[in-house]
Design a protein around this motif. Structure first.
Motif, PDB file in Angstrom:
ATOM      1  N   GLU A  78       0.714  -1.284  -0.017  1.00  0.00           N
ATOM      2  CA  GLU A  78       0.088  -0.010   0.100  1.00  0.00           C
ATOM      3  C   GLU A  78       0.826   1.310   0.013  1.00  0.00           C
ATOM      4  N   LEU A  79       2.063   1.184   0.049  1.00  0.00           N
ATOM      5  CA  LEU A  79       3.034   2.206   0.406  1.00  0.00           C
ATOM      6  C   LEU A  79       4.064   2.082  -0.491  1.00  0.00           C
ATOM      7  N   ILE A  80       4.636   3.314  -0.722  1.00  0.00           N
ATOM      8  CA  ILE A  80       6.134   3.512  -1.433  1.00  0.00           C
ATOM      9  C   ILE A  80       7.107   4.327  -0.720  1.00  0.00           C
ATOM     10  N   ILE A  81       8.082   3.443  -0.345  1.00  0.00           N
ATOM     11  CA  ILE A  81       9.072   4.201   0.714  1.00  0.00           C
ATOM     12  C   ILE A  81      10.306   4.399  -0.041  1.00  0.00           C
ATOM     13  N   CYS A  82      10.785   5.739   0.341  1.00  0.00           N
ATOM     14  CA  CYS A  82      12.097   6.191  -0.297  1.00  0.00           C
ATOM     15  C   CYS A  82      12.829   6.802   0.803  1.00  0.00           C
ATOM     16  N   GLU A  83      14.000   7.225   0.583  1.00  0.00           N
ATOM     17  CA  GLU A  83      14.921   7.798   1.631  1.00  0.00           C
ATOM     18  C   GLU A  83      15.220   9.407   1.156  1.00  0.00           C
ATOM     19  N   GLY A  84      14.696  10.144   2.102  1.00  0.00           N
ATOM     20  CA  GLY A  84      15.118  11.587   1.963  1.00  0.00           C
ATOM     21  C   GLY A  84      16.472  11.943   1.785  1.00  0.00           C
ATOM     22  N   SER A  85      17.297  10.984   2.346  1.00  0.00           N
ATOM     23  CA  SER A  85      18.712  11.323   2.279  1.00  0.00           C
ATOM     24  C   SER A  85      19.317  11.294   0.690  1.00  0.00           C
ATOM     25  N   GLU A  86      18.403  10.805  -0.238  1.00  0.00           N
ATOM     26  CA  GLU A  86      18.858  10.552  -1.412  1.00  0.00           C
ATOM     27  C   GLU A  86      18.496  11.515  -2.435  1.00  0.00           C
ATOM     28  N   GLY A  87      17.575  12.631  -1.932  1.00  0.00           N
ATOM     29  CA  GLY A  87      17.104  13.871  -2.820  1.00  0.00           C
ATOM     30  C   GLY A  87      15.931  13.667  -3.550  1.00  0.00           C
ATOM     31  N   HIS A  88      15.218  12.648  -2.918  1.00  0.00           N
ATOM     32  CA  HIS A  88      13.980  12.244  -3.739  1.00  0.00           C
ATOM     33  C   HIS A  88      12.842  13.397  -3.366  1.00  0.00           C
ATOM     34  N   VAL A  89      12.941  14.166  -2.282  1.00  0.00           N
ATOM     35  CA  VAL A  89      11.986  15.202  -1.828  1.00  0.00           C
ATOM     36  C   VAL A  89      12.563  16.607  -2.374  1.00  0.00           C
ATOM     37  N   VAL A  90      13.655  16.711  -2.100  1.00  0.00           N
ATOM     38  CA  VAL A  90      14.277  18.079  -2.393  1.00  0.00           C
ATOM     39  C   VAL A  90      15.544  17.593  -3.367  1.00  0.00           C
ATOM     40  N   ARG A  91      15.573  17.908  -4.492  1.00  0.00           N
ATOM     41  CA  ARG A  91      16.794  17.358  -5.259  1.00  0.00           C
ATOM     42  C   ARG A  91      18.126  17.678  -4.666  1.00  0.00           C
ATOM     43  N   LYS A 112       2.119   8.925 -10.361  1.00  0.00           N
ATOM     44  CA  LYS A 112       1.873   7.675 -10.975  1.00  0.00           C
ATOM     45  C   LYS A 112       1.230   6.501 -10.619  1.00  0.00           C
ATOM     46  N   TYR A 113       1.652   6.198  -9.256  1.00  0.00           N
ATOM     47  CA  TYR A 113       1.190   5.016  -8.633  1.00  0.00           C
ATOM     48  C   TYR A 113      -0.117   5.088  -7.749  1.00  0.00           C
ATOM     49  N   LYS A 114      -0.396   6.298  -7.393  1.00  0.00           N
ATOM     50  CA  LYS A 114      -1.608   6.737  -6.619  1.00  0.00           C
ATOM     51  C   LYS A 114      -1.452   6.048  -5.111  1.00  0.00           C
ATOM     52  N   LYS A 115      -0.323   5.907  -4.559  1.00  0.00           N
ATOM     53  CA  LYS A 115      -0.043   5.305  -3.371  1.00  0.00           C
ATOM     54  C   LYS A 115       0.506   6.462  -2.573  1.00  0.00           C
ATOM     55  N   PRO A 116       0.430   6.280  -0.913  1.00  0.00           N
ATOM     56  CA  PRO A 116       1.292   7.190   0.033  1.00  0.00           C
ATOM     57  C   PRO A 116       2.747   7.246  -0.007  1.00  0.00           C
ATOM     58  N   ILE A 117       3.586   8.050   0.005  1.00  0.00           N
ATOM     59  CA  ILE A 117       4.737   8.053  -0.061  1.00  0.00           C
ATOM     60  C   ILE A 117       5.198   8.302   1.322  1.00  0.00           C
ATOM     61  N   VAL A 118       6.389   7.551   1.825  1.00  0.00           N
ATOM     62  CA  VAL A 118       7.009   7.788   3.134  1.00  0.00           C
ATOM     63  C   VAL A 118       8.720   7.814   2.770  1.00  0.00           C
ATOM     64  N   SER A 119       9.021   9.012   3.477  1.00  0.00           N
ATOM     65  CA  SER A 119      10.464   9.091   3.291  1.00  0.00           C
ATOM     66  C   SER A 119      11.151   8.779   4.669  1.00  0.00           C
ATOM     67  N   THR A 120      11.917   7.787   4.651  1.00  0.00           N
ATOM     68  CA  THR A 120      12.198   7.133   5.988  1.00  0.00           C
ATOM     69  C   THR A 120      13.370   7.840   6.794  1.00  0.00           C
ATOM     70  N   ASN A 121      14.194   8.740   6.101  1.00  0.00           N
ATOM     71  CA  ASN A 121      15.056   9.573   6.882  1.00  0.00           C
ATOM     72  C   ASN A 121      15.141  10.875   6.055  1.00  0.00           C
ATOM     73  N   GLY A 122      16.024  11.728   6.616  1.00  0.00           N
ATOM     74  CA  GLY A 122      16.218  13.135   6.055  1.00  0.00           C
ATOM     75  C   GLY A 122      17.704  13.441   5.433  1.00  0.00           C
ATOM     76  N   PRO A 123      17.746  14.600   4.969  1.00  0.00           N
ATOM     77  CA  PRO A 123      19.118  14.891   4.275  1.00  0.00           C
ATOM     78  C   PRO A 123      20.209  15.283   5.368  1.00  0.00           C
ATOM     79  N   THR A 124      20.280  15.250   6.547  1.00  0.00           N
ATOM     80  CA  THR A 124      21.197  15.684   7.195  1.00  0.00           C
ATOM     81  C   THR A 124      21.333  14.356   8.376  1.00  0.00           C
TER      82      THR A 124
END
Length: 285
Positions: A78-91, A112-124
């Motif tokens: 149900e979920l797409i998980i990314c890492e904020g440390s990789e620049g997916h949120v703010v390039r 595209k996928y109509k799913k909630p997105i979770v970013s599991t950590n931040g850029p610092t």
């Protein structure tokens, strides 16, 4: 897997990432994923606890892994998980010396996928490292409807009495109070393309009938307050005339009302002076 599920118990505020930094090129297999999902779904039926499940895609994306689409589009995740440390949120915001991958990939996948997105950590690597960078990451996450679930903590123990951490906590509180003032965050849709004129490096918008939210960031930290200039945004359905917007300074929580106008479904506002960032909220109904 059963031990983890037992630890979750009846706590509904939990997500499961099937594997951290996994990839099919690292011997993950579809039968393993399907079998693990079977175990989780059987536990959900027994316990009555329905929790969100996904699998972070970063390493699959970087390795051009053939399993990427299978994971992102999987109907049982149900979920797409990314890492904020990789620049997916703010390039431009990545942890350490990592190179950005692609601009707003989290937002693109949400569309595209109509799913909630979770970013599991931040850029610092710590909230105490650069709280102003963390603030941009948090606001951008909320404006892209990405749930940022924490900072990329590498420093232990964290000194909660230190000035940077107190600043991070206070600015997080300001953000939460602002988003709690909306009619319904759930129905707001991504609308950054409606911003027609702005002098900011980062600009985001959310919109629903009768409501508009805008977040602007100059892309500089510790900057001197300067005139805000003009903001023009498409506002379909808003009648011509004078309007009043709430304007918030996310760095300190100062807030006031400013006038604007709408003509031919385009809002125009002269922004007050600000240093780094500014948020605006319009309720037209």
């Amino acid at each position: 897997v059963e031990h983890i599920l037992a630890a979750v118990g009846d706590n509904g505020n939990a997500i499961i990432d099937l594997m951290n930094e996994g990839a099919f090129k690292n011997r993950i297999t579809e039968p393993w994923i399907e079998g693990t999902l079977d175990i989780i779904e059987a536990w959900e039926r027994r316990s009555g606890n329905d929790i969100f499940v996904g699998m972070d895609f970063d390493h699959m994306y970087k390795k051009r892994d053939p399993g990427l689409e299978y994971v992102l589009a999987h109907p049982r995740m149900e979920l797409i998980i990314c890492e904020g440390s990789e620049g997916h949120v703010v390039r431009d915001l990545t942890a350490g010396t990592r190179k950005p991958i692609k601009d707003a990939l989290a937002a693109a996948y949400r569309r595209k996928y109509k799913k909630p997105i979770v970013s599991t950590n931040g850029p610092t690597y710590s909230a105490a490292e650069t709280p102003d960078v963390s603030r941009l990451y948090q606001w951008a996450s909320m404006m892209l409807k990405v749930q940022g679930v924490g900072v990329y903590a590498k420093d232990y123990p964290l000194d909660f009495e230190s000035d940077p951490v107190k600043k991070y906590a206070r600015q997080s509180e300001i953000l939460l109070d602002f988003f709690d003032s909306f009619s319904d965050y759930v129905v707001l849709d991504l609308a950054s393309e409606r911003i027609l004129e702005s002098s900011n490096k980062y600009q985001y918008a959310l919109a629903a009938p009768g409501e508009l939210v805008v977040y602007l960031h100059r892309g500089e930290y510790g900057a001197i307050s300067e005139p805000g200039g003009t903001l023009r945004v498409e506002t379909p359905g808003v009648p011509n005339g004078r309007i009043m917007l709430r304007v918030l300074h996310p760095a300190n929580g100062n807030s006031k009302s400013v006038p604007g106008s709408v003509r031919d479904e385009i809002m125009e506002v002269t922004l007050p002076s600000y240093a780094e960032d500014l948020a605006l909220h319009l309720k037209s109904r």
